[in-house]
Design a protein around this motif. Structure first.
Motif, PDB file in Angstrom:
ATOM      1  N   GLN A   4      25.566  55.209  50.725  1.00  0.00           N
ATOM      2  CA  GLN A   4      27.006  55.169  50.204  1.00  0.00           C
ATOM      3  C   GLN A   4      26.900  53.777  49.308  1.00  0.00           C
ATOM      4  O   GLN A   4      26.486  52.964  50.079  1.00  0.00           O
ATOM      5  CB  GLN A   4      27.834  55.039  51.513  1.00  0.00           C
ATOM      6  N   LEU A   5      27.376  53.825  48.156  1.00  0.00           N
ATOM      7  CA  LEU A   5      27.318  52.429  47.504  1.00  0.00           C
ATOM      8  C   LEU A   5      28.495  51.638  47.855  1.00  0.00           C
ATOM      9  O   LEU A   5      29.389  52.207  48.550  1.00  0.00           O
ATOM     10  CB  LEU A   5      27.337  52.831  45.913  1.00  0.00           C
ATOM     11  N   ASN A   6      28.662  50.696  47.330  1.00  0.00           N
ATOM     12  CA  ASN A   6      29.818  49.540  47.941  1.00  0.00           C
ATOM     13  C   ASN A   6      30.876  49.728  46.890  1.00  0.00           C
ATOM     14  O   ASN A   6      30.771  49.184  45.921  1.00  0.00           O
ATOM     15  CB  ASN A   6      29.095  48.188  48.062  1.00  0.00           C
ATOM     16  N   PRO A   7      32.062  50.535  47.369  1.00  0.00           N
ATOM     17  CA  PRO A   7      33.122  50.426  46.765  1.00  0.00           C
ATOM     18  C   PRO A   7      33.913  48.954  46.140  1.00  0.00           C
ATOM     19  O   PRO A   7      34.592  49.016  45.251  1.00  0.00           O
ATOM     20  CB  PRO A   7      34.108  51.222  47.503  1.00  0.00           C
ATOM     21  N   ARG A   8      33.416  48.050  46.983  1.00  0.00           N
ATOM     22  CA  ARG A   8      33.897  46.695  46.496  1.00  0.00           C
ATOM     23  C   ARG A   8      32.882  45.802  45.737  1.00  0.00           C
ATOM     24  O   ARG A   8      33.129  44.722  45.450  1.00  0.00           O
ATOM     25  CB  ARG A   8      34.346  45.951  47.851  1.00  0.00           C
ATOM     26  N   ALA A  50      20.228  50.077  48.004  1.00  0.00           N
ATOM     27  CA  ALA A  50      19.976  49.186  49.373  1.00  0.00           C
ATOM     28  C   ALA A  50      20.507  47.862  48.892  1.00  0.00           C
ATOM     29  O   ALA A  50      20.824  47.114  49.774  1.00  0.00           O
ATOM     30  CB  ALA A  50      18.667  49.071  49.498  1.00  0.00           C
ATOM     31  N   ALA A  51      20.855  47.628  47.526  1.00  0.00           N
ATOM     32  CA  ALA A  51      21.606  46.291  47.369  1.00  0.00           C
ATOM     33  C   ALA A  51      22.921  45.989  47.552  1.00  0.00           C
ATOM     34  O   ALA A  51      23.540  47.038  46.976  1.00  0.00           O
ATOM     35  CB  ALA A  51      21.073  45.815  45.786  1.00  0.00           C
ATOM     36  N   ARG A  52      23.464  45.292  48.184  1.00  0.00           N
ATOM     37  CA  ARG A  52      24.865  45.599  48.759  1.00  0.00           C
ATOM     38  C   ARG A  52      25.778  45.502  47.665  1.00  0.00           C
ATOM     39  O   ARG A  52      26.920  45.892  47.854  1.00  0.00           O
ATOM     40  CB  ARG A  52      24.999  44.572  49.861  1.00  0.00           C
ATOM     41  N   SER A  53      25.492  44.493  46.430  1.00  0.00           N
ATOM     42  CA  SER A  53      26.356  44.263  45.512  1.00  0.00           C
ATOM     43  C   SER A  53      26.571  45.635  44.552  1.00  0.00           C
ATOM     44  O   SER A  53      27.622  45.602  43.654  1.00  0.00           O
ATOM     45  CB  SER A  53      25.980  43.330  44.458  1.00  0.00           C
ATOM     46  N   VAL A  54      25.696  46.715  44.632  1.00  0.00           N
ATOM     47  CA  VAL A  54      25.774  47.744  43.697  1.00  0.00           C
ATOM     48  C   VAL A  54      26.905  48.756  43.975  1.00  0.00           C
ATOM     49  O   VAL A  54      27.169  49.131  45.257  1.00  0.00           O
ATOM     50  CB  VAL A  54      24.567  48.312  43.906  1.00  0.00           C
ATOM     51  N   HIS A  55      27.611  48.800  43.046  1.00  0.00           N
ATOM     52  CA  HIS A  55      28.935  49.903  43.026  1.00  0.00           C
ATOM     53  C   HIS A  55      28.639  51.250  42.218  1.00  0.00           C
ATOM     54  O   HIS A  55      29.045  52.265  42.820  1.00  0.00           O
ATOM     55  CB  HIS A  55      30.027  49.080  42.396  1.00  0.00           C
ATOM     56  N   THR A  56      27.899  51.072  41.419  1.00  0.00           N
ATOM     57  CA  THR A  56      27.648  52.311  40.472  1.00  0.00           C
ATOM     58  C   THR A  56      26.191  52.364  40.014  1.00  0.00           C
ATOM     59  O   THR A  56      25.610  51.109  39.688  1.00  0.00           O
ATOM     60  CB  THR A  56      28.431  52.292  39.423  1.00  0.00           C
ATOM     61  N   ALA A 118      15.204  45.180  46.531  1.00  0.00           N
ATOM     62  CA  ALA A 118      16.532  45.160  46.237  1.00  0.00           C
ATOM     63  C   ALA A 118      16.907  43.597  46.085  1.00  0.00           C
ATOM     64  O   ALA A 118      18.139  43.428  45.666  1.00  0.00           O
ATOM     65  CB  ALA A 118      17.305  45.647  47.735  1.00  0.00           C
ATOM     66  N   ILE A 119      16.351  42.643  46.710  1.00  0.00           N
ATOM     67  CA  ILE A 119      16.637  41.323  46.822  1.00  0.00           C
ATOM     68  C   ILE A 119      16.526  40.688  45.283  1.00  0.00           C
ATOM     69  O   ILE A 119      17.246  39.823  44.862  1.00  0.00           O
ATOM     70  CB  ILE A 119      15.734  40.444  47.782  1.00  0.00           C
ATOM     71  N   LEU A 120      15.652  41.517  44.611  1.00  0.00           N
ATOM     72  CA  LEU A 120      15.581  40.990  43.037  1.00  0.00           C
ATOM     73  C   LEU A 120      16.828  41.328  42.336  1.00  0.00           C
ATOM     74  O   LEU A 120      17.390  40.757  41.468  1.00  0.00           O
ATOM     75  CB  LEU A 120      14.384  41.481  42.222  1.00  0.00           C
ATOM     76  N   VAL A 121      17.521  42.503  42.674  1.00  0.00           N
ATOM     77  CA  VAL A 121      18.760  43.001  42.180  1.00  0.00           C
ATOM     78  C   VAL A 121      19.702  42.103  42.632  1.00  0.00           C
ATOM     79  O   VAL A 121      20.459  41.691  41.539  1.00  0.00           O
ATOM     80  CB  VAL A 121      19.021  44.758  42.710  1.00  0.00           C
ATOM     81  N   GLU A 122      19.848  41.492  43.755  1.00  0.00           N
ATOM     82  CA  GLU A 122      20.792  40.733  44.065  1.00  0.00           C
ATOM     83  C   GLU A 122      20.583  39.430  43.503  1.00  0.00           C
ATOM     84  O   GLU A 122      21.537  38.638  43.066  1.00  0.00           O
ATOM     85  CB  GLU A 122      20.613  40.501  45.613  1.00  0.00           C
ATOM     86  N   SER A 123      19.365  38.810  43.092  1.00  0.00           N
ATOM     87  CA  SER A 123      19.293  37.653  42.544  1.00  0.00           C
ATOM     88  C   SER A 123      19.691  37.384  41.205  1.00  0.00           C
ATOM     89  O   SER A 123      20.142  36.678  40.653  1.00  0.00           O
ATOM     90  CB  SER A 123      17.656  36.647  42.991  1.00  0.00           C
ATOM     91  N   PRO A 237      18.403  46.641  54.677  1.00  0.00           N
ATOM     92  CA  PRO A 237      19.219  47.516  55.642  1.00  0.00           C
ATOM     93  C   PRO A 237      20.646  47.873  54.913  1.00  0.00           C
ATOM     94  O   PRO A 237      21.409  46.619  54.670  1.00  0.00           O
ATOM     95  CB  PRO A 237      19.550  46.733  56.985  1.00  0.00           C
ATOM     96  N   ALA A 238      21.194  49.043  55.052  1.00  0.00           N
ATOM     97  CA  ALA A 238      22.461  49.288  54.463  1.00  0.00           C
ATOM     98  C   ALA A 238      23.538  48.621  55.363  1.00  0.00           C
ATOM     99  O   ALA A 238      24.667  48.310  54.817  1.00  0.00           O
ATOM    100  CB  ALA A 238      22.703  50.560  54.537  1.00  0.00           C
ATOM    101  N   ALA A 239      23.299  48.149  56.644  1.00  0.00           N
ATOM    102  CA  ALA A 239      24.357  47.894  57.313  1.00  0.00           C
ATOM    103  C   ALA A 239      24.872  46.308  57.087  1.00  0.00           C
ATOM    104  O   ALA A 239      25.954  45.813  57.232  1.00  0.00           O
ATOM    105  CB  ALA A 239      23.702  47.403  58.903  1.00  0.00           C
TER     106      ALA A 239
END
Ligand SMILES: Nc1ccn([C@@H]2O[C@H](COP(=O)(O)OP(=O)(O)OP(=O)(O)O)[C@@H](O)[C@H]2O)c(=O)n1
Ligand SMILES: C[C@](O)(CO)[C@H](O)COP(=O)(O)O
Length: 242
Positions: A4-8, A50-56, A118-123, A237-239
């Motif tokens: 589930q991607l992050n709606p926020r 898996a990157a928690r900022s990803v909405h779409t 995923a950490i590179l997506v976040e950075s 982790p998705a958590a």
């Protein structure tokens, strides 16, 4: 399990995956070639999701494989699949046009960089959030670089201290990427190139060796090996998602 991607979240990731993979040799579209029993595209999307900022996530698929790619990715993450174009740039433009309202940060990430953590997506996203308009991950060049004539004679040795090898994901403020694509004339090999032409500052963050682009058969073999190696960075982790 479907991620589930992050709606926020504030990030949309475009995944150009429509390339033929000519340099990899026969075997069908590169994004659908397998390592560890799964297509490169599945590995790439799983890590992005898996990157928690990803909405779409919007994938640009080989035009003849859109339905198959939708079915392939349905168990991986809820995402949008559009037909790609004749060039990478056209594929990115098609994916960009499909991003729904909301995310103000847009990353462009090659399916061919299937093991990118995923950490590179976040950075990259964090650097845009921090005020940059455009951000690319880079690595130092490790070989001596020579300029060589068309007939194979060395013309000189290039000072490599200011050279960097460029990776994806490349990140942009959404309006900046949209304006660069709207103004694009000739196809370039990356999106930062389009943005540079608009006179926008492009900042660098450290890249990752795991974000290698699978281009030739050796790269595919290396990726297969890395996938089986104990030290491959894990999918986050998705958590952790807020
Ligand atoms: N018309 C195209 C060409 C490329 N790509 C994507 O752009 C990324 C980077 O391109 P590259 O690795 O050069 O892939 P190919 O174009 O498939 O490789 P080749 O040049 O060897 O055919 C890949 O994920 C590829 O699927 C795309 O979406 N649409
Ligand atoms: C976008 C890219 O992966 C950054 O290194 C690269 O420019 C793609 O270029 P290619 O010529 O399609 O391999």
């Amino acid at each position: 399990m479907t991620a589930q991607l992050n709606p926020r979240g504030d990030v949309a990731v475009l995944v150009p995956a429509a390339g033929a993979g000519v340099r990899l040799g026969p075997g069908g579209p590169k994004a659908l070639r397998r390592i560890g029993g799964e297509p490169l595209l599945v590995h790439a999307v799983r890590r992005i999701a898996a990157a928690r900022s990803v909405h779409t996530i919007v994938v640009a698929a080989p035009p003849g494989d859109v339905r198959a790619v939708r079915e392939l990715l349905a168990p991986v993450a809820e995402l949008i699949v559009v037909p790609g174009g004749a060039t990478r740039q056209e594929s990115v433009a098609a994916a960009l046009a499909a991003v729904p309202p909301g995310p103000e940060i847009v990353l462009v990430h090659d399916a061919a960089r299937a093991l990118t953590p995923a950490i590179l997506v976040e950075s990259v996203a964090a650097a845009i959030r921090g005020g940059e308009d455009a951000v690319i991950p880079v690595l130092p060049v490790v070989d001596t670089i020579k300029e060589v004539s068309a007939d194979g004679v060395v013309l000189g040795t290039v000072d490599r201290s200011a050279l960097r090898a460029v990776q994806t994901p490349q990140g942009f403020r959404r309006s900046v990427l949209a304006a660069a694509h709207a103004a694009a004339v000739d196809p370039l090999t990356d999106d930062a190139g389009l943005v540079e032409k608009q006179g926008v500052r492009v900042a660098c963050v450290p890249g990752s060796e795991y974000a290698l682009k699978i281009t030739r058969p050796f790269d595919l073999a290396l990726a297969e090996h890395l996938l089986n190696a104990e030290h491959l960075p894990d999918v986050a982790p998705a958590a952790e998602r807020g």
